[in-house]
Design a protein around this motif. Structure first.
Motif, PDB file in Angstrom:
ATOM      1  N   VAL C 103       0.801  -1.228   0.000  1.00  0.00           N
ATOM      2  CA  VAL C 103       0.000   0.000   0.000  1.00  0.00           C
ATOM      3  C   VAL C 103       0.833   1.279   0.000  1.00  0.00           C
ATOM      4  CG1 VAL C 103      -1.857  -1.159   1.236  1.00  0.00           C
ATOM      5  CG2 VAL C 103      -0.133   0.155   2.503  1.00  0.00           C
ATOM      6  N   CYS C 104       2.108   1.177   0.278  1.00  0.00           N
ATOM      7  CA  CYS C 104       2.899   2.407   0.373  1.00  0.00           C
ATOM      8  C   CYS C 104       2.905   3.108  -0.988  1.00  0.00           C
ATOM      9  CB  CYS C 104       4.320   2.120   0.802  1.00  0.00           C
ATOM     10  SG  CYS C 104       5.303   3.627   0.815  1.00  0.00           S
ATOM     11  N   PRO C 105       2.372   4.329  -1.044  1.00  0.00           N
ATOM     12  CA  PRO C 105       2.242   4.995  -2.343  1.00  0.00           C
ATOM     13  C   PRO C 105       3.583   5.329  -2.976  1.00  0.00           C
ATOM     14  CG  PRO C 105       1.689   6.499  -0.558  1.00  0.00           C
ATOM     15  CD  PRO C 105       1.849   5.146   0.049  1.00  0.00           C
ATOM     16  N   VAL C 106       4.625   5.459  -2.160  1.00  0.00           N
ATOM     17  CA  VAL C 106       5.903   5.922  -2.723  1.00  0.00           C
ATOM     18  C   VAL C 106       7.005   4.867  -2.572  1.00  0.00           C
ATOM     19  CG1 VAL C 106       5.331   8.324  -2.301  1.00  0.00           C
ATOM     20  CG2 VAL C 106       6.541   7.004  -0.545  1.00  0.00           C
ATOM     21  N   GLY C 107       6.626   3.655  -2.245  1.00  0.00           N
ATOM     22  CA  GLY C 107       7.635   2.604  -2.124  1.00  0.00           C
ATOM     23  C   GLY C 107       8.651   2.884  -1.035  1.00  0.00           C
ATOM     24  N   ALA C 108       8.220   3.595  -0.005  1.00  0.00           N
ATOM     25  CA  ALA C 108       9.144   3.904   1.094  1.00  0.00           C
ATOM     26  C   ALA C 108       9.338   2.699   1.999  1.00  0.00           C
ATOM     27  CB  ALA C 108       8.625   5.078   1.912  1.00  0.00           C
ATOM     28  N   THR C 109       8.442   1.759   1.916  1.00  0.00           N
ATOM     29  CA  THR C 109       8.666   0.499   2.612  1.00  0.00           C
ATOM     30  C   THR C 109       8.757  -0.586   1.557  1.00  0.00           C
ATOM     31  OG1 THR C 109       7.792  -1.100   4.197  1.00  0.00           O
ATOM     32  CG2 THR C 109       6.194   0.323   3.132  1.00  0.00           C
ATOM     33  N   TYR C 110       9.795  -1.391   1.651  1.00  0.00           N
ATOM     34  CA  TYR C 110      10.148  -2.256   0.519  1.00  0.00           C
ATOM     35  C   TYR C 110      10.837  -3.515   1.011  1.00  0.00           C
ATOM     36  CZ  TYR C 110      14.781  -0.373   1.496  1.00  0.00           C
ATOM     37  OH  TYR C 110      15.949  -0.014   2.133  1.00  0.00           O
ATOM     38  N   MET C 118      11.927  -3.273   4.771  1.00  0.00           N
ATOM     39  CA  MET C 118      12.657  -2.092   5.210  1.00  0.00           C
ATOM     40  C   MET C 118      11.816  -0.837   5.093  1.00  0.00           C
ATOM     41  SD  MET C 118      15.413  -2.390   6.474  1.00  0.00           S
ATOM     42  CE  MET C 118      15.477  -4.010   7.159  1.00  0.00           C
ATOM     43  N   GLN C 119      12.271   0.187   5.759  1.00  0.00           N
ATOM     44  CA  GLN C 119      11.570   1.463   5.809  1.00  0.00           C
ATOM     45  C   GLN C 119      12.542   2.550   5.393  1.00  0.00           C
ATOM     46  OE1 GLN C 119       8.506   1.955   6.372  1.00  0.00           O
ATOM     47  NE2 GLN C 119       8.446   4.169   6.617  1.00  0.00           N
ATOM     48  N   ASP C 120      12.185   3.304   4.354  1.00  0.00           N
ATOM     49  CA  ASP C 120      13.039   4.397   3.892  1.00  0.00           C
ATOM     50  C   ASP C 120      12.494   5.714   4.423  1.00  0.00           C
ATOM     51  OD1 ASP C 120      14.253   6.458   2.593  1.00  0.00           O
ATOM     52  OD2 ASP C 120      14.382   5.428   0.655  1.00  0.00           O
ATOM     53  N   ARG C 123      12.211   8.758   2.101  1.00  0.00           N
ATOM     54  CA  ARG C 123      11.192   8.786   1.058  1.00  0.00           C
ATOM     55  C   ARG C 123       9.786   8.874   1.653  1.00  0.00           C
ATOM     56  NH1 ARG C 123      11.238   4.592  -3.868  1.00  0.00           N
ATOM     57  NH2 ARG C 123      13.077   5.834  -4.368  1.00  0.00           N
ATOM     58  N   CYS C 124       9.635   8.329   2.837  1.00  0.00           N
ATOM     59  CA  CYS C 124       8.312   8.268   3.472  1.00  0.00           C
ATOM     60  C   CYS C 124       7.671   9.649   3.529  1.00  0.00           C
ATOM     61  CB  CYS C 124       8.461   7.717   4.890  1.00  0.00           C
ATOM     62  SG  CYS C 124       6.945   7.759   5.829  1.00  0.00           S
ATOM     63  N   ILE C 125       6.427   9.747   3.083  1.00  0.00           N
ATOM     64  CA  ILE C 125       5.708  11.025   3.127  1.00  0.00           C
ATOM     65  C   ILE C 125       4.795  11.114   4.347  1.00  0.00           C
ATOM     66  CG2 ILE C 125       5.764  11.311   0.626  1.00  0.00           C
ATOM     67  CD1 ILE C 125       2.854  10.362   0.561  1.00  0.00           C
ATOM     68  N   GLY C 126       4.786  10.047   5.138  1.00  0.00           N
ATOM     69  CA  GLY C 126       4.026  10.091   6.386  1.00  0.00           C
ATOM     70  C   GLY C 126       2.527   9.989   6.209  1.00  0.00           C
ATOM     71  N   CYS C 127       2.089   9.231   5.227  1.00  0.00           N
ATOM     72  CA  CYS C 127       0.636   9.110   5.027  1.00  0.00           C
ATOM     73  C   CYS C 127       0.019   8.068   5.963  1.00  0.00           C
ATOM     74  CB  CYS C 127       0.332   8.741   3.583  1.00  0.00           C
ATOM     75  SG  CYS C 127       0.885   7.078   3.166  1.00  0.00           S
ATOM     76  N   ARG C 128       0.852   7.213   6.530  1.00  0.00           N
ATOM     77  CA  ARG C 128       0.408   6.222   7.520  1.00  0.00           C
ATOM     78  C   ARG C 128      -0.515   5.147   6.950  1.00  0.00           C
ATOM     79  NH1 ARG C 128      -0.277  10.968   8.975  1.00  0.00           N
ATOM     80  NH2 ARG C 128      -2.511  10.988   9.389  1.00  0.00           N
ATOM     81  N   TYR C 129      -0.514   5.025   5.631  1.00  0.00           N
ATOM     82  CA  TYR C 129      -1.344   3.989   5.020  1.00  0.00           C
ATOM     83  C   TYR C 129      -0.809   2.608   5.399  1.00  0.00           C
ATOM     84  CZ  TYR C 129      -4.446   2.112   1.348  1.00  0.00           C
ATOM     85  OH  TYR C 129      -5.429   1.460   0.656  1.00  0.00           O
ATOM     86  N   CYS C 130       0.507   2.504   5.529  1.00  0.00           N
ATOM     87  CA  CYS C 130       1.121   1.222   5.888  1.00  0.00           C
ATOM     88  C   CYS C 130       0.666   0.776   7.276  1.00  0.00           C
ATOM     89  CB  CYS C 130       2.631   1.355   5.859  1.00  0.00           C
ATOM     90  SG  CYS C 130       3.222   2.753   6.805  1.00  0.00           S
ATOM     91  N   THR C 164       7.511  10.650   9.871  1.00  0.00           N
ATOM     92  CA  THR C 164       7.652   9.420   9.093  1.00  0.00           C
ATOM     93  C   THR C 164       7.350   8.218   9.979  1.00  0.00           C
ATOM     94  OG1 THR C 164       9.987   9.197   9.636  1.00  0.00           O
ATOM     95  CG2 THR C 164       9.436  10.462   7.662  1.00  0.00           C
ATOM     96  N   VAL C 165       7.136   7.096   9.337  1.00  0.00           N
ATOM     97  CA  VAL C 165       6.789   5.871  10.048  1.00  0.00           C
ATOM     98  C   VAL C 165       8.039   5.042  10.279  1.00  0.00           C
ATOM     99  CG1 VAL C 165       5.736   3.622   9.663  1.00  0.00           C
ATOM    100  CG2 VAL C 165       4.374   5.680   9.420  1.00  0.00           C
ATOM    101  N   GLU C 166       8.092   4.331  11.414  1.00  0.00           N
ATOM    102  CA  GLU C 166       9.221   3.446  11.659  1.00  0.00           C
ATOM    103  C   GLU C 166       8.744   2.142  12.255  1.00  0.00           C
ATOM    104  OE1 GLU C 166      11.062   6.416  14.302  1.00  0.00           O
ATOM    105  OE2 GLU C 166      11.137   4.799  15.795  1.00  0.00           O
TER     106      GLU C 166
HETATM  107  S1  SF4 Z   1       3.708   6.332   5.873  1.00  0.00           S
HETATM  108 FE1  SF4 Z   1       3.927   4.282   5.288  1.00  0.00          FE
HETATM  109  S2  SF4 Z   1       2.781   4.169   3.497  1.00  0.00           S
HETATM  110 FE2  SF4 Z   1       3.012   6.287   3.834  1.00  0.00          FE
HETATM  111  S3  SF4 Z   1       4.813   6.746   2.764  1.00  0.00           S
HETATM  112 FE3  SF4 Z   1       5.514   6.295   4.704  1.00  0.00          FE
HETATM  113  S4  SF4 Z   1       5.954   4.182   4.568  1.00  0.00           S
HETATM  114 FE4  SF4 Z   1       4.774   4.615   2.823  1.00  0.00          FE
END
Ligand code: SF4
Ligand SMILES: Nc1nc2c(c(=O)[nH]1)N[C@H]1C(S)=C(S)[C@@H](COP(=O)(O)OP(=O)(O)OC[C@H]3O[C@@H](n4cnc5c(=O)[nH]c(N)nc54)[C@H](O)[C@@H]3O)O[C@H]1N2
Ligand SMILES: Nc1nc2c(c(=O)[nH]1)N[C@H]1C(S)=C(S)[C@@H](COP(=O)(O)OP(=O)(O)OC[C@H]3O[C@@H](n4cnc5c(=O)[nH]c(N)nc54)[C@H](O)[C@@H]3O)O[C@H]1N2
Ligand code: SF4
Ligand code: SF4
Ligand code: SF4
Ligand code: SF4
Ligand SMILES: [Mo]
Lengths: 845, 421, 237
Positions: C103-110, C118-120, C123-130, C164-166
């Motif tokens: 679900v990560c829109p920007v591939g920040a978790t891969y 992993m968690q980048d 890149r993470c935009i902090g949308c918290r969808y993950c 960001t998410v961790e």
């Molecule tokens: S909050 Fe989660 S889903 Fe949103 S960008 Fe960061 S890692 Fe991806």
């Protein structure tokens, strides 16, 4: 350090935050995350220092301090024990100690009281000012009332022979009286000296794994022996069964094959019933009893004392005793130099016999064991059920299970004997372990791991400078004054106590009956406390000395649970203006008597450690072949058998009991066992006066003070998994888990009766004190028992000083029959305490 | 003509006539400023200033995003339905409808921004899109939809602008050829717009519906639900705006249209009822994995909200619209529309709260809250989300912005569809 | 201060270092962990060292220990009125089929090739969808500036940016130097075992086979790389 968002915002771009977006990722670099991870490594450090976690805990776990830019940034187990089964040790508390080294409650400078005692109002002072103050006050008081009126209190020396030893050294030099910890802490299982003539008996932890049956009595290793509890699981994995005797569903109970809920304070009755059933089933090892115990020694029915050769022959052989030889149908005298029986002798364990004394008088005698068996005979499973509230058939099954598995280990904890009559519990279970021949056997034994008491090295050269004797007064007498029954050998000060030097202890909330203690404190002219945290005890001090933590000084430590000698090594320089205890005392003594200081305190920790190592270096000595250099590298096994098991020499080589208990002399403790055998019959007068010559059961003492009808709850102040006593009470990481508020565990039924709901503030009180804490309701509690784990700082209660407002400091005269500090001395009965509970009156909540 | 020829009184008269408008715009600007400030404050301190936590990690902002996506439905439906099924009745309100849709979807898009922990990284969505993420699909479709509606609006007003010679006509003329092309484009648009709308709402639904982690959401019925609720709120919005505009004398149309729209709204509500019922039968079926969540909704802590949604939010409007005489009365229809919008809002609220406010694994102590709790446990099994002032201000700001855009648009764009010529 | 810096791994005493070595693995390892609920005593050492190792701020835990009981460290009544309690340590399961990655829109978790998720945080935009997507509730968001009990940062990796998410990284920074994750190192009961799931002979696979290891929320189809060993059946007195 990456530029953070605020600073970025100040940097003009603020309003255009979103617009500037593209530029922004730069701001977080270098980011330790994401793609970087594919190559990322740990951030570098200055160095890693091997030391030992040393609160007043039995763990004594090797730790590594990771130092970056002069700051400890991580504490993690060293896991470097050569005997790898001991790795990694440690627990969540030790791992989070960093928060106390740098936390808000750390004392950074010397302090002098400005407000009322206990108000916690202080002003910062210089070391010179406080040291001069302490020295001059001590001199004044010493000269006015005698130096012994100054009481030095420090906790469990085993976790710091050098720094805690500095207390002893100074006391010995100046003639101050030093307090006790093992007995004062109630951790001294009086059943041990009474029965086995030793301070305590404990198999090294790894030996649990060799057991076939684990009987855990009033101990909660899952929460209070965290580094070692896995050895129990190892045994279980190899097919051993584990049974837990506990009124409460403890963490340990959750791991047991069977959890047997006992009525608090009645373990002695259970122990006797188990022995009863074993005798009934014929599973007792009577030869073992003959060989190693006083079972066959004849007792005079007229005097209740043992028959001696002197009685028969009129000589002065007071130390030769008499057995009845079934074969020869005659009395035979035996000595104390060796266990066992003369060849061919079949010593009677039963019956009464007539013997003629040298003066011609006829007396009836009977083997001690006959008297023991008579008492045990009363404790049928049914009789025990009436007292313990354990179903009789459960007791029968337990007896058979225990007796039919060999080796079987008894693991006893404070819950079982932190009672006024705790000595009787020890004697009963000592009998159980002995009558099944489990003593001195790997995987068996009767072990108590309660308190970091154990002095495993020869400390005399450090603690007793120039051979000076220490004046040790059990601190219970400091707390409540002398008792009529106090042993004459106790060096109680003529003028009473006038000053207190408290170090390594949160004494004013951790002691029993603290409202009484605070009365005593009020009388004192001068109170000094050395600590590194702003504890409730510190709040009562006139002068506060900021102490270093064990990450800031050098010390030598050991524990009963594993046989490795270890160093505490300074990882960082002292935080703030804190100093080590050795330094404090050097300065104090120098100001009082420069000569003494120059002669005895002009030493470093290294010197002290070397003294101790050398003193034990002779062949067979505990530190034979151990050097300071080795210790700097890591843990070194003491010169003890592997596995380290008590009474090996006695059982294997028939050496007389007791083995030596350091630091006391053998003579001192041998006096506990005139027969030099395991004694189940005690002939000393007071045992006879109190009807406790043989193991028996007595109701809890506090039932006499607080009528159970009126005070329906037994208060169990167990030890919390989240703290070591009061240490770590104020640890933010741990508070995030347990919630940081003092709670009382009670049964939902008891709560409902009182209209108490989960989390309600409840008042708990008795004639000694009262407090308000939050109710926690769970079936884990036994109806009629309340558990409020010891150690919460006052600040975590709604009101009251703490749990010890409620506990009792009464002294059992049996504990005063002999006197060897920490070995035969008054042991505190923490759990022997009744209370009433009600919803807290409005206002406090 | 030169100013002097205008009587001074006339000017004053004109200004006074316009005062309400001036005040209205001033007010909107003020609220926007407040919202902007709140957003900056939030940006500086992090989302800790909101009521959200690790337990309920989506709140007000996403709620309004969903809500406005829904509101945007009305426009294109009316417009394209008008064309496709030749419902001429819609004609007078078509422009209004598409404009409303455009503004709504614009706001929806904007609401994503304050929800992001790193709004300044918005561009990452375009730099590193991950096409397995429903959110990417949604963002794409929202953008497409926005462009489409904007173009649609322009298409409708282009001719009049051209006649006025406004540059906004972008040089397109009113020649017969131009008009013919316009007609063709309009029909073409109608064909894309409808599916686009359906897609928009389905995808938005999938953001939630595809999450196996959230029993309450994980359902195939999510998309139909979203579409219908969108139809309800979207149409209701158009009705409201139309009536308001008529009141302000900026739009002319007859009551029969109102009644017709009202009837339509009633039907949509009925469908929504049906879907809700259908879902509850399957999910609240005893023992079904989602049962717990649905129980909370039916009798648990969310019951009040839920029953408000069903009984008042949807029930009342339905009844009103079902009763013919009331349906013929614009005031009643307006009321019904307003309540329906509220109803859908609460519907969305329930969806978010009930979907999130309980940890997925219900063992104590729960999940770590994510913010220092001072003294006290930092874990929770459930979380009662309450938006903070900051969140309200930001939302108000965005709403004000939307109102402003709408106001200005109706001022500069000719809203009245000329009577057929 | 002036001392030259060294890797904390290189600075370990020899004995400690060998204690932490990962040991044998296949040519292309898939890292995984086994958590033994029979041995777990709910001591939170693994959770605390995680916090310390990774400079995880107050209020945030990458690793936590759930009590399978009525409340923290309290048992629950089971059939027949008996009381039971078990502990379930819970951190990122490093799913092979990870909802968070999907679900990560920007591939920040891969995914990493070695199976880690992993968690980048760049890149993470902090949308918290993950966080919405993760069925285990192990992801946590940096709501505000990090708050610590100590006046300075601690740990072995740098703190993640606000917004960001961790989550658990499987201590990838330690793996890079052939050391087991910190929680595995610090578990006093040996309830945590780390190893290569691709190596049939590995201890982890052995345990999963012998002790009937299970996956948490198997029905979610996430294919966790963390496996649990159920508590043993008790044999009555
Ligand atoms: S909050 Fe989660 S889903 Fe949103 S960008 Fe960061 S890692 Fe991806
Ligand atoms: N985490 C932690 N570990 C510690 C300590 C600590 O403070 N915290 N302190 C250390 C020290 S110095 C000591 S002395 C030890 C003490 O630790 P333990 O020896 O375990 O003693 P307690 O925790 O006081 O009690 C253990 C159990 O006895 C039960 N119990 C209470 N009354 C009775 C009874 O009448 N009969 C029976 N059979 N059981 C009863 C209690 O419910 C409790 O579960 O722990 C050491 N280890
Ligand atoms: N009700 C009840 N009360 C009990 C018990 C019970 O079961 N029930 N248990 C009893 C038992 S078994 C014990 S062992 C006692 C323990 O009682 P204490 O040992 O007094 O309790 P702690 O909180 O461990 O106190 C240790 C103190 O030493 C300080 N300290 C740590 N390091 C240093 C140092 O390097 N230098 C100096 N100067 N100070 C330092 C710590 O900050 C802390 O304040 O509690 C007893 N109290
Ligand atoms: S607190 Fe005790 S058990 Fe925990 S690490 Fe320190 S010494 Fe070991
Ligand atoms: S450290 Fe080990 S025993 Fe303690 S909670 Fe974690 S897994 Fe369980
Ligand atoms: S456990 Fe959650 S965070 Fe970890 S990989 Fe699986 S889904 Fe992602
Ligand atoms: S692997 Fe590392 S990051 Fe993950 S839980 Fe264990 S210690 Fe924390
Ligand atoms: Mo103790």
């Amino acid at each position: 350090m990456p530029l953070d968002r605020r600073t970025f915002l100040k940097g003009s771009a603020a309003v255009a935050g979103a617009v500037a977006g593209t530029a922004l990722p730069v701001i977080d670099r270098p980011v330790r995350a994401g793609r970087d991870y594919d190559v990322a490594k740990s951030l570098p450090v200055d160095r890693v220092v091997r030391t030992t976690c040393s609160p007043n805990c039995t763990g004594s776990c090797g730790q590594l301090a990771f130092v970056r830019d002069g700051i400890i940034v991580k504490i993690q187990q060293a896991a470097d024990y050569p005997d790898t089964v001991y790795n990694p040790r440690g627990c969540m508390k030790g791992l989070s100690y960093i928060n106390h080294i740098y936390g808000e409650d750390r004392i950074m400078t010397p302090l002098i009281r400005t407000g009322e005692r206990g108000s916690g109002e202080f002003r910062e002072a210089t070391w010179d000012e406080v040291l001069d103050r302490v020295a001059s006050e001590f001199r004044r008081i010493g000269e006015a009332y005698g130096w012994d009126s100054i009481h030095v209190f420090g906790q469990v020396p085993g976790s710091g022979y050098i720094q805690k030893g500095a207390n002893y050294r100074a006391s010995a030099l100046l003639g101050m009286t030093h307090g006790t910890s093992f007995d004062f802490n109630g951790d001294l299982p009086m059943g041990m000296p009474i029965t086995f003539g030793v301070q305590n008996s404990d198999h090294e932890a790894k030996d649990w794994a060799n057991s076939r049956f684990l009987l855990v009595v009033g101990a909660n290793p899952v929460e209070t022996r965290i580094p070692d509890v896995h050895f129990l699981f190892d045994a279980v994995e190899r097919g051993a069964r584990m049974v837990v005797i506990d009124p409460v569903f403890s963490g340990t109970a959750s791991k047991a094959d069977a959890h047997i809920r006992i009525r608090p304070g009645t373990d002695a009755a259970l122990g006797l019933a188990l022995v009863h059933q074993i005798l009934v089933d014929g599973l007792a090892d009577l030869d073992f009893m003959r060989t190693y115990t006083d079972a066959s020694l004849l007792v005079r029915t007229d005097t209740g004392r043992r028959l001696r050769q002197a009685d028969l022959l009129g000589d002065d052989a007071e130390d030769r005793f008499v057995v009845w030889d079934e074969a020869a149908r005659a009395p035979i005298t035996i000595g104390t130099e060796k266990l066992g029986m003369p060849p061919g002798v079949v010593a009677a364990l039963d019956g009464t016999f007539e013997v003629t004394l040298h003066d011609g008088t006829q007396v009836t005698v009977t083997p001690g064991f006959a008297l023991v068996r008579a008492e045990v005979g009363r404790w049928t499973p049914e009789a025990a059920e009436a007292v313990t509230e354990i179903p009789a058939e459960t007791i029968v099954r337990l007896a058979r299970a225990y007796a039919s598995e060999k080796p079987a280990a008894i693991f006893m904890g404070g819950g079982a004997f932190h009672w006024y009559h705790g000595d009787l519990v020890g004697r009963a279970f000592g009998l159980l372990a002995t009558i099944t021949g489990n003593i001195g056997r790997s995987g068996g034994g009767f072990s108590v791991y309660v308190g970091q008491y154990k002095v495993r090295v020869i400390v005399a050269p450090w603690w007793n400078p120039g051979g000076r004797k220490l004046k040790v007064v059990p601190s219970i007498y400091f707390l409540r004054g002398r008792t009529e029954t106090m042993h004459p050998a106790v060096p109680y000060p003529e003028a009473g106590f006038k000053a207190l030097f408290c170090s390594f202890s949160n004494m004013f909330i951790q002691s029993p009956d603290i409202n009484r203690l605070h009365e005593t404190l009020r009388e004192l002219e001068f109170i000094v406390v050395a600590d590194n945290q702003m504890t409730d005890t510190v709040a009562w001090a006139d002068v506060v000395l900021p102490a270093t933590t064990w990450y800031e000084k050098l010390d030598l430590t050991a524990t009963p649970l594993h046989p490795f000698l270890q160093l505490q090594q300074a990882a960082i320089p002292p935080v703030g203006e804190s100093r080590s205890e050795l330094e404090m005392w050097r300065e104090i003594v120098r100001r009082i008597d420069p000569g003494l200081a120059a002669e005895y305190f002009d030493v470093t920790e290294d010197d002290a450690i070397r003294m101790i190592l050398e003193a034990g270096a002779d062949p067979g000595g505990p530190t034979e072949g151990i050097t300071l250099e080795q210790l700097r590298e890591g843990p070194v096994r003491l010169n003890v058998p592997d596995p380290d098991i008590p009474f090996l020499r006695q059982i294997r080589d028939l050496e007389p009991f007791p083995p030596r208990s350091l630091p006391a002399s053998l003579e001192a403790t041998a006096a506990f066992l005139p027969t030099r055998r395991i004694e189940f019959y005690k002939e000393e007068d007071r045992f006879r006066e109190l009807g406790e010559t043989v193991p028996t059961y007595r109701d809890a003492y506090d039932d006499r003070v607080h009528d159970p009808a009126e005070w329906p709850f037994v208060l169990l102040s167990s030890h919390s998994k989240w703290r070591i006593h009061s240490t770590y009470s104020n640890n933010p990481w741990l508070a995030e888990i347990h919630g940081g508020r003092a709670t009382v565990l009670i049964h939902p039924a008891d709560a409902a009766e009182r209209g108490i709901g989960e989390g309600d503030p409840i008042e708990m009180f008795n004639t000694r004190g009262s407090l308000v804490a939050l109710a926690q309701l769970s079936d884990a509690a036994r109806p009629g028992t309340a558990t409020l784990a010891e150690g919460w700082w006052t600040r975590y209660f709604r009101s009251g000083k703490g749990v010890n407002e409620l506990t009792s400091s009464v002294v059992n005269p049996i504990h005063e029959v002999h006197f060897v500090p920490n070995m035969w001395a008054p042991s505190t009965g923490w759990k022997d305490c009744r209370v009433q509970i009600r919803r807290a009156p409005e206002g406090v909540s | 003509m030169s100013a002097t020829t205008i009587p001074a009184g006339a000017i004053r008269a004109r200004l006074t006539a316009r005062r309400p408008l001036v005040l209205w715009i001033g007010f909107l600007v003020l609220v926007m400023a407040a919202g902007g400030a709140a957003f900056l404050y939030q940006y500086a301190n992090g989302l800790v200033v909101t009521g959200m936590r690790n337990t309920v990690m989506w709140g007000q902002y996403i709620l309004f995003f969903m809500f406005f996506v829904g509101l945007s439905a009305g426009g294109l439906i009316v417009a394209s339905a008008g064309r496709l099924f030749g419902v001429r009745l819609f004609k007078p309100i078509t422009r209004l409808a598409v404009l409303a849709a455009t503004v709504a979807v614009l706001l929806a898009a904007i609401f994503i921004l304050p929800d992001l922990g790193r709004p300044e990284r918005l561009l990452h969505i375009f730099l590193y899109p991950n096409f397995t993420s429903p959110m990417i699909w949604d963002i794409m479709i929202v953008i497409a939809y926005m462009a489409m509606s904007a173009f649609y609006v322009w298409l409708y007003v282009r001719a009049d602008l051209a006649r006025r010679g406004s540059w906004l006509a972008f040089g397109t003329g009113t020649s017969a050829r131009a008009l013919a092309r316009e007609e063709r484009l309009k029909s073409a648009m109608a064909w894309v717009a409808l599916p686009a709308a359906i897609l928009l709402h389905s995808i938005t639904a999938w953001i939630f519906g595809l999450q196996i982690s959230r029993g309450f959401w994980y359902s195939g019925i999510m998309a139909p639900m979203f579409i219908t609720s969108a139809l309800v709120s979207g149409l209701a919005l158009v009705i409201l705006l139309a009536l308001v505009m008529r009141r302000l004398g900026r739009l002319r149309f007859g009551d029969e249209l109102v009644a017709f729209l009202g009837g339509l709204l009633g039907i949509f509500i009925a469908v929504l009822f049906f879907l809700t019922a259908a879902e509850f039968l399957t999910a609240a079926y005893p023992g079904a994995p989602k049962a717990a969540a649905f129980e909370r909704l039916l009798v648990g802590i969310y019951a009040p909200l839920f029953w408000f949604e069903v009984a008042i939010g949807l029930g009342v409007p339905f009844v009103i619209l079902a009763i013919r005489p009331l349906r013929l009365n614009p005031v009643w229809v307006a009321a019904a529309a307003a309540i329906a919008i509220l109803g859908i809002f609460v519907h969305r609220l329930n969806l978010i709260l009930n979907g999130l406010s309980y940890a997925t694994i219900q063992y104590p102590p729960g999940v770590s809250v994510g913010v220092d709790q001072g003294l006290g446990s930092s874990f929770a099994l459930s979380h009662w989300y309450i938006p903070t002032a900051v969140e309200w201000l930001v939302v108000a700001g965005v709403l004000a912005f939307g109102a402003l855009v709408f106001t200005v648009s109706v001022l500069i764009l000719p809203m009245q569809e000329p009577a057929d010529h | 201060m002036s001392e030259p810096k060294v890797s904390p791994i290189d600075a370990l005493p020899a004995a400690s270092r060998s204690y932490g070595e990962i040991g044998p693995r296949s040519a292309s390892p898939h890292w995984g962990m086994v958590v033994d609920q029979e041995r777990c005593i709910g001591c939170w050492s693994c959770a605390v060292i995680c916090k310390s190792e990774n400079d995880v701020p107050l209020g945030t835990w990458w690793n936590r220990i759930l009590t399978q009981g009525d409340e923290l460290d309290q048992p629950m009544e089971v059939r027949g009125g008996a009381l039971e309690m078990d502990w379930m340590p819970l951190a990122c399961q490093h799913c092979e089929n990870a909802p968070c990655v999907k679900v990560c829109p920007v591939g920040a978790t891969y995914y990493r090739d070695d199976g880690l998720v992993m968690q980048d945080n760049d890149r993470c935009i902090g949308c918290r969808y993950c966080m919405i997507a993760c069925p285990y509730g192990v992801r946590t968001f940096n709501w505000g500036e990090p708050v610590r009990p100590t006046p300075h940062s601690t740990g072995m990796i740098e703190v993640r940016p606000v917004g960001t998410v961790e989550k658990c990284t499987m201590c990838v920074h330690r793996l890079a130097e052939d050391q087991v994750p910190s929680c595995v190192w610090s578990c006093p009961t040996g309830a945590r075992v780390f190893g290569d799931l691709n190596d049939p002979a590995s201890r982890v696979n052995e345990l999963i086979r012998e002790r009937e290891g299970y996956e948490l929320l198997k029905e979610a189809g996430t294919k966790p790389s963390v496996h649990y060993l159920p508590p043993r059946r008790k044999n009555e007195l």
